[in-house]
Scaffold this active site. Structure first.
Site, PDB file in Angstrom:
ATOM      1  N   MET A  61       0.847  -1.170   0.000  1.00  0.00           N
ATOM      2  CA  MET A  61       0.000   0.000   0.000  1.00  0.00           C
ATOM      3  C   MET A  61       0.892   1.231   0.000  1.00  0.00           C
ATOM      4  O   MET A  61       1.456   1.597   1.016  1.00  0.00           O
ATOM      5  CB  MET A  61      -0.933  -0.072   1.209  1.00  0.00           C
ATOM      6  CG  MET A  61      -1.123   1.211   1.963  1.00  0.00           C
ATOM      7  SD  MET A  61      -2.226   1.106   3.345  1.00  0.00           S
ATOM      8  CE  MET A  61      -1.177   0.392   4.573  1.00  0.00           C
ATOM      9  N   PRO A  62       1.068   1.857  -1.137  1.00  0.00           N
ATOM     10  CA  PRO A  62       1.875   3.074  -1.187  1.00  0.00           C
ATOM     11  C   PRO A  62       1.182   4.238  -0.480  1.00  0.00           C
ATOM     12  O   PRO A  62      -0.013   4.451  -0.646  1.00  0.00           O
ATOM     13  CB  PRO A  62       2.003   3.365  -2.681  1.00  0.00           C
ATOM     14  CG  PRO A  62       1.653   2.100  -3.374  1.00  0.00           C
ATOM     15  CD  PRO A  62       0.688   1.404  -2.474  1.00  0.00           C
ATOM     16  N   ILE A  63       1.968   4.956   0.305  1.00  0.00           N
ATOM     17  CA  ILE A  63       1.497   6.184   0.944  1.00  0.00           C
ATOM     18  C   ILE A  63       2.428   7.302   0.493  1.00  0.00           C
ATOM     19  O   ILE A  63       3.641   7.219   0.680  1.00  0.00           O
ATOM     20  CB  ILE A  63       1.514   6.076   2.475  1.00  0.00           C
ATOM     21  CG1 ILE A  63       0.618   4.925   2.938  1.00  0.00           C
ATOM     22  CG2 ILE A  63       1.070   7.397   3.108  1.00  0.00           C
ATOM     23  CD1 ILE A  63       0.733   4.629   4.420  1.00  0.00           C
TER      24      ILE A  63
END
Length: 61
Positions: free
Chosen positions: A1-3
């Site tokens: 999950m890229p933030i």
């Protein structure tokens, strides 16, 4: 999950911030292959008096 955290000086319109979220999401999806549903964008707006370069605050320029 890229933030993705984006810090910028305050003053952009809601429409500009909306477009920023869309475009950054698209770029992350394209370059990493992550699903859009998993990509999170966090925008932090700073006052010009809270940001400085070379010892000078942006508000003092």
């Amino acid at each position: 999950m890229p933030i993705v955290n984006v810090k910028l000086l305050e003053g952009r319109s809601d429409e500009q911030l909306k477009n920023l979220v869309t475009e950054v999401t698209n770029a992350v999806e394209k370059t990493t292959g992550a699903n859009k549903e998993a990509i999170q964008i966090v925008i932090e707006e700073m006052k010009a008096s809270h940001y400085g370069v070379a010892g000078v605050r942006k508000s003092d320029q």
